[in-house]
Design an enzyme around this catalytic site. Structure first.
Site, PDB file in Angstrom:
ATOM      1  N   THR A 134       0.818  -1.213   0.000  1.00  0.00           N
ATOM      2  CA  THR A 134       0.000   0.000   0.000  1.00  0.00           C
ATOM      3  C   THR A 134       0.855   1.267   0.000  1.00  0.00           C
ATOM      4  OG1 THR A 134      -1.507   1.264   1.400  1.00  0.00           O
ATOM      5  CG2 THR A 134      -0.076  -0.266   2.527  1.00  0.00           C
ATOM      6  N   GLU A 136       0.243   3.579   1.958  1.00  0.00           N
ATOM      7  CA  GLU A 136       0.216   4.087   3.337  1.00  0.00           C
ATOM      8  C   GLU A 136       1.557   3.909   4.036  1.00  0.00           C
ATOM      9  OE1 GLU A 136      -3.183   3.434   5.716  1.00  0.00           O
ATOM     10  OE2 GLU A 136      -4.558   3.482   4.020  1.00  0.00           O
ATOM     11  N   LYS A 164       2.193  -3.328   7.245  1.00  0.00           N
ATOM     12  CA  LYS A 164       2.468  -3.500   5.814  1.00  0.00           C
ATOM     13  C   LYS A 164       3.911  -3.098   5.501  1.00  0.00           C
ATOM     14  CE  LYS A 164       0.083  -4.634   2.918  1.00  0.00           C
ATOM     15  NZ  LYS A 164      -0.317  -5.974   2.399  1.00  0.00           N
TER      16      LYS A 164
END
Ligand code: NAD
Ligand code: DAU
Length: 357
Positions: A134, A136, A164
């Site tokens: 991601t 993010e 992640k």
């Protein structure tokens, strides 16, 4: 070479769409889906593919080493596309443990199992492990900052993003240290069919259909770069088949929209396309609620690398993609209505009771 794919998390949103994409685009390939069917996993998403024998489905946890070893060997897997994860930021704030278990330890188990399987086969150079991650992990942008790209420093700020980021580091380390043919992708916000109604877009659509309040966190000024999931599937296809092991690819939609503007677009589409609504105009349902703790202000992706090196481009504008998404939710009530369980209601209650008070 006949490709034998393992798609993890294939009963979820993106991997479910990818499984549909892959069976249509590469009918000669074999596919096994491994999914634990958590609250976010829905067998119905890929049921026609399972029931007509187009794919094999294994119900299980990516952290179960014996199970993963067995299925890699039994199905002679050559390509892993790893999407299984705990994916919702709000849930990571209230319960981070599952995020570490699946996103970090689960990814570690999968990498180790695939490494052993790959070594046993003589380290074939044409096998692949695509780790899907991601944007993010890069943190939060100010309004005038340039978008994230592959060289942006990691700065994860939520438990989800941190888990992640850890998994990305593991994936890269396994490539660098062991030579495992790993690729990593970092993608912006996806939307489209089969999206679990805890995320902003499907939650808004279903709340409008049920006449429930639409919670907008803070002042609604946070910006996300929206990518239609079909475009993401094409990008993953390009990366798996033409990407260079060891390389990272950032994927974005070139569609930056502030949350409040997005919700207004959804309300307008629902007013236009839904035959019957409990409250009309839908925008009367909007409620500004207490903000998400640590809420990242803005995400945006510079996707130049994948565009230039792999010839990928997003095809779907946010206007077109939202219209297609609204139409999908209106015509696929059989998919989402069973998800509105007591457990789902209690999750929403715990999230929004205090915020909406
Ligand atoms: P999702 O929550 O819709 O689906 C996740 C799937 O993984 C579910 O089917 C769930 O049952 C399964 N799963 C969870 N834990 C598991 C475990 N331990 N073992 C096996 N299966 C398990 O997620 P999504 O939104 O489709 O995201 C898929 C991947 O893409 C994730 O890795 C996510 O971090 C990444 N990603 C998502 C977005 C997005 O906008 N949705 C954007 C960028 C990256
Ligand atoms: O950027 C990629 C990420 O996008 C993925 O890695 C995540 O798995 C995925 O869930 C998504 O994360 P976000 O937190 O951006 O998505 P979400 O749909 O939860 O929220 C989108 C924006 O809308 C965010 O700014 C928070 C806000 N929001 C969200 C919900 C659920 C609201 O205002 N109201 C809501 O009810």
């Amino acid at each position: 070479m006949t490709r034998h794919l393992l798609i993890t998390g294939g009963a979820g949103f993106i991997a479910g769409n990818l499984t549909h994409h892959w069976t249509a685009a590469h009918p000669g390939d074999r596919i096994v889906v491994l999914d634990a069917l958590t609250y976010a996993g829905n067998r119905a998403t890929i049921a026609p593919l399972i029931d007509f024998g187009r794919i094999s489905f294994v119900h299980g946890d990516i952290g179960d080493r014996a199970l993963v070893d067995g299925l890699l060997a039994d199905h002679a897997i050559t390509h892993v596309v790893h999407l299984a994860a705990e994916s919702h930021v709000d849930r990571s704030i209230t319960g981070p443990g599952a995020f570490l278990a699946t996103n970090v330890n689960g990814t570690f188990t999968l990498l180790e199992a695939f490494r052993a399987h790959w070594l046993a086969a003589g380290s074939p150079t044409d096998w692949r492990f695509l780790h899907v991650s991601t944007d993010e992990v890069f943190g939060s942008l100010e309004p005038d900052d340039p978008p994230f790209c592959e060289t942006t420093a990691y700065s994860p700020r939520s438990p989800y993003a941190a888990s992640k980021a850890a998994s990305d580091h593991l994936a890269r380390a396994w490539q660098h240290t062991y030579g495992l043919p790993v690729l990593v992708s970092n993608c912006s916000n996806n939307y489209g069919p089969y999206h679990f109604p805890e995320k902003l877009i499907p939650l808004t659509l279903i709340n409008i259909l049920l006449g429930r309040p639409i919670p907008v966190y803070g002042d609604g000024s946070n910006v996300r770069d929206w990518l239609f999931v079909e475009d993401h599937c094409h990008a993953l296809d390009r990366i798996l088949l033409a990407g260079e092991p060891g390389r990272t690819y950032c994927i974005g939609g070139c569609n930056e929209v502030a949350n409040l503007d997005l919700v207004h677009m959804l309300c307008a589409l629902m007013d236009e396309l839904a035959p019957e609504l409990p409250v009309r105009p839908s925008r009367e349902l909007i409620r500004f609620v207490t903000d998400r703790p640590g809420h990242d202000q803005r995400y945006a992706i510079d996707a130049s690398r994948i565009c230039e090196e792999l010839g990928w481009q997003p095809q779907v504008t946010v206007q077109e993609g939202l219209r297609r998404t609204v139409q999908w939710y209106l015509t696929n009530r059989d998919w989402w209505q069973p998800l509105l369980s007591a457990e789902y209601a209690s999750y929403l209650e715990s999230q929004y009771a205090a915020r909406l008070a």
